[in-house]
Design an enzyme around this catalytic site. Structure first.
Site, PDB file in Angstrom:
ATOM      1  N   CYS A 130      -1.735  -4.022 116.164  1.00  0.00           N
ATOM      2  CA  CYS A 130      -2.305  -4.628 114.959  1.00  0.00           C
ATOM      3  C   CYS A 130      -3.684  -5.198 115.287  1.00  0.00           C
ATOM      4  CB  CYS A 130      -1.371  -5.708 114.416  1.00  0.00           C
ATOM      5  SG  CYS A 130      -1.913  -6.375 112.830  1.00  0.00           S
ATOM      6  N   THR A 386      12.346 -16.183  93.363  1.00  0.00           N
ATOM      7  CA  THR A 386      12.588 -15.256  92.254  1.00  0.00           C
ATOM      8  C   THR A 386      11.838 -15.725  91.019  1.00  0.00           C
ATOM      9  OG1 THR A 386      14.277 -14.179  90.881  1.00  0.00           O
ATOM     10  CG2 THR A 386      14.691 -16.464  91.509  1.00  0.00           C
ATOM     11  N   TYR A 387      11.440 -14.755  90.229  1.00  0.00           N
ATOM     12  CA  TYR A 387      10.832 -15.034  88.928  1.00  0.00           C
ATOM     13  C   TYR A 387      11.730 -14.482  87.824  1.00  0.00           C
ATOM     14  CZ  TYR A 387       6.934 -15.639  92.142  1.00  0.00           C
ATOM     15  OH  TYR A 387       6.144 -16.041  93.204  1.00  0.00           O
ATOM     16  N   ASN A 388      12.951 -14.044  88.248  1.00  0.00           N
ATOM     17  CA  ASN A 388      13.934 -13.468  87.318  1.00  0.00           C
ATOM     18  C   ASN A 388      13.366 -12.279  86.544  1.00  0.00           C
ATOM     19  OD1 ASN A 388      14.719 -16.799  87.102  1.00  0.00           O
ATOM     20  ND2 ASN A 388      16.273 -15.325  87.734  1.00  0.00           N
ATOM     21  N   THR A 389      12.581 -11.474  87.239  1.00  0.00           N
ATOM     22  CA  THR A 389      12.035 -10.260  86.619  1.00  0.00           C
ATOM     23  C   THR A 389      12.288  -9.062  87.524  1.00  0.00           C
ATOM     24  OG1 THR A 389       9.858 -10.575  87.642  1.00  0.00           O
ATOM     25  CG2 THR A 389      10.193 -11.542  85.459  1.00  0.00           C
ATOM     26  N   THR A 398      18.278 -11.540  90.354  1.00  0.00           N
ATOM     27  CA  THR A 398      17.949 -10.586  91.428  1.00  0.00           C
ATOM     28  C   THR A 398      18.591 -10.959  92.762  1.00  0.00           C
ATOM     29  OG1 THR A 398      15.924 -11.800  91.986  1.00  0.00           O
ATOM     30  CG2 THR A 398      15.732 -10.035  90.342  1.00  0.00           C
ATOM     31  N   GLU A 463       5.600  -7.683  93.099  1.00  0.00           N
ATOM     32  CA  GLU A 463       7.001  -7.528  93.489  1.00  0.00           C
ATOM     33  C   GLU A 463       7.116  -6.819  94.836  1.00  0.00           C
ATOM     34  OE1 GLU A 463       9.437  -7.285  89.327  1.00  0.00           O
ATOM     35  OE2 GLU A 463       7.964  -5.697  89.657  1.00  0.00           O
TER      36      GLU A 463
END
Length: 492
Positions: A130, A386-389, A398, A463
């Site tokens: 790297c 989480t953003y619940n999407t 999720t 995401e």
């Protein structure tokens, strides 16, 4: 208020540069730089990431108050606002924890001197070739007074650091092979011995930078403008290019974003999301109806562990490390090998016998105070974030998917949770996603844009960055579990 003063000075300086160089956007006449003989570096990349379109990444100057504070804190701690920060800021809560932990590891009171910390970062990043991280920490190493001779190769560093090379190698590529003998060899090396506290500090640094190398490759982080491969002095081909755009890497008005995943229709990727949502629903219903026996769950773990050995990319070619990176580690041919390949059997690591929460956390906190707490907070934020999407869907739980990703990574490292049904992994993670996960976690230097584009094609880039946060934290915890268990065994 020293930071505010420095920021004002930087802003004033940027105005002065704008007035000096001039352009249609910032006023003045173009070409004065030529008259003065000034060579202006121009970014080679398209923003902070090679995988994520520049327009989708937050631009400096357009952030909200919370993100502005994060940027300010990052600049104050590092003296720069690097591309990793600009990509991680998709998830401010995680970024805040990450920056706090990294700042403590590198700059706050601890067992190791500052130049050792950066050199260990170089050693760890170099194991995955790297160059992005190696270049950053070479500069930091010199800035804190490190001996430039050490940068000519690991053999020029003190014997104490050379001795760490074996642990670095095994931890990066085959952590399940770490034994208490590795630990004993470092703690009983006469005048080159490590103390327990120093060793724990070193282990945390190694795991941190192995994982950060995974994030760097997994998100296609572009080289910084001041590093090799990050800039050019060739004039831009776009006539209305503005030198002021260097701040954000906006060096092309009409960027061509090439989808290397192939011509996948929107409807196909839409149905992939719908199918995943349906599988999650079905699995939840099955959980409520019946629970598999312990024997069945153990069998499913062994099946998944065995199948993970055969997940590899069609692009799986050897990557020859460049000399400027490979000189920072020994045994360049040593790399990742699957957990049980070639008939070699290693006992399964049962989390019920040794886990982070009950064992690793307290050991780290005892030998390197406060760091266990910082790492634990970072693990929890990554795991529970989480953003619940999901793609275009909202109000989605999720947790099942996040747990499958985390446990699949630990499964690849031979780590088993007795209360988890590993049959869920094959239901939720398709082959292209598994290939991406395994490559990012085990051989990140082999990640390609095609791999990034080919999984979760209907999901947002934020995401996919979220996925990478899960990957790097699960990897770091897996490495820590093996190393800390070996230290515990040595102590007892």
């Amino acid at each position: 208020m020293r930071l505010a003063t420095a920021a004002n000075e930087a802003y004033t300086a940027s105005l002065a540069v704008s007035e000096l160089l001039g352009c249609k956007q910032c006023g003045g006449s173009r070409g004065q730089d030529e008259e003065l003989g000034i060579r202006i570096p121009r970014p080679l990349g398209h923003g902070p990431s090679r995988f994520i379109p520049e327009k989708e990444i937050l631009q400096v100057g357009s952030e909200d108050a919370q993100m502005h504070t994060l940027f300010t804190d990052s600049f104050a701690a590092l003296g720069r606002l690097d591309n990793i920060t600009l990509v991680m800021v998709f998830h401010p809560q995680y970024l805040e924890s990450f920056l706090k932990t990294q700042h403590y590891l590198l700059q706050m009171d601890g067992p190791l001197p500052l130049h050792y910390r950066h050199y260990i970062g170089i050693m760890a990043a170099a194991r995955h070739q790297c160059s992005y991280l190696v270049n950053l920490h070479v500069n930091d190493f010199l800035h804190v007074g490190g001996d430039p001779k050490w940068l000519n190769g690991l053999e020029n560093a003190p014997q104490k650091l050379q001795n760490l090379g074996e642990l670095n190698k095994v931890l990066a590529h085959r952590p399940w092979l770490i034994t208490k003998e590795h630990i004993e060899g470092l703690l009983k090396a006469e005048e080159h011995s490590w103390s327990l506290a120093e060793l724990v500090h070193a282990v945390v640094l190694l795991t941190h930078y192995h994982s950060l190398a995974s994030f760097t490759f997994g998100c296609g982080i572009s080289p910084e403008i001041h590093c090799d491969g990050g800039h050019t002095f060739r004039p831009p081909s776009v006539s209305n290019y503005c030198v002021c755009d260097i701040t954000n890497g906006n060096h092309s008005v009409d960027e061509m974003q090439v989808n290397s995943a192939g011509n996948v229709s929107v409807s196909d990727s839409f149905f992939e999301v719908e199918a995943l949502m349906e599988k999650m629903k079905q699995l939840q219903e099955c959980r409520e109806e019946e629970e598999a026996s312990q024997e069945e769950m153990a069998s499913r773990f062994e099946i998944e562990k065995r199948e993970s050995m055969f997940v590899f990319s069609s692009d799986d070619d050897e990557v020859t490390p460049a000399r400027d990176v490979s000189r920072h580690f020994e045994d360049t041919s040593y790399g990742y090998k699957d957990f049980s390949r070639h008939g070699m059997h290693v006992p399964t690591f049962r989390v019920q016998d040794y886990c982070w929460e009950d064992h690793g956390y307290s050991l780290v906190n005892r030998l390197y105070p406060d760091v266990g707490q910082l790492i634990d907070e970072k693990f929890h934020i990554a795991y529970n974030l989480t953003y619940n999407t999901m793609a275009m869907h909202k109000d989605v739980d999720t947790s099942m998917l996040r747990r499958a990703i985390w446990n699949y990574i630990h499964c690849m490292f031979g780590i088993r949770y007795d209360d988890y049904d590993y049959g869920e992994i094959n239901q939720l993670l398709d082959r292209s996603f598994k290939v991406y996960i395994k490559t990012v976690v085990c051989t990140p230097e082999k990640v390609t844009k095609r791999m990034y584009d080919s999984f979760w094609r209907q999901f947002k880039h934020s995401e996919k960055v979220h996925v990478n946060l899960l990957l790097i934290e699960a990897r770091m915890q897996a490495e820590l579990l093996y190393a800390l268990r070996a230290i515990t065994r040595y102590m007892t």
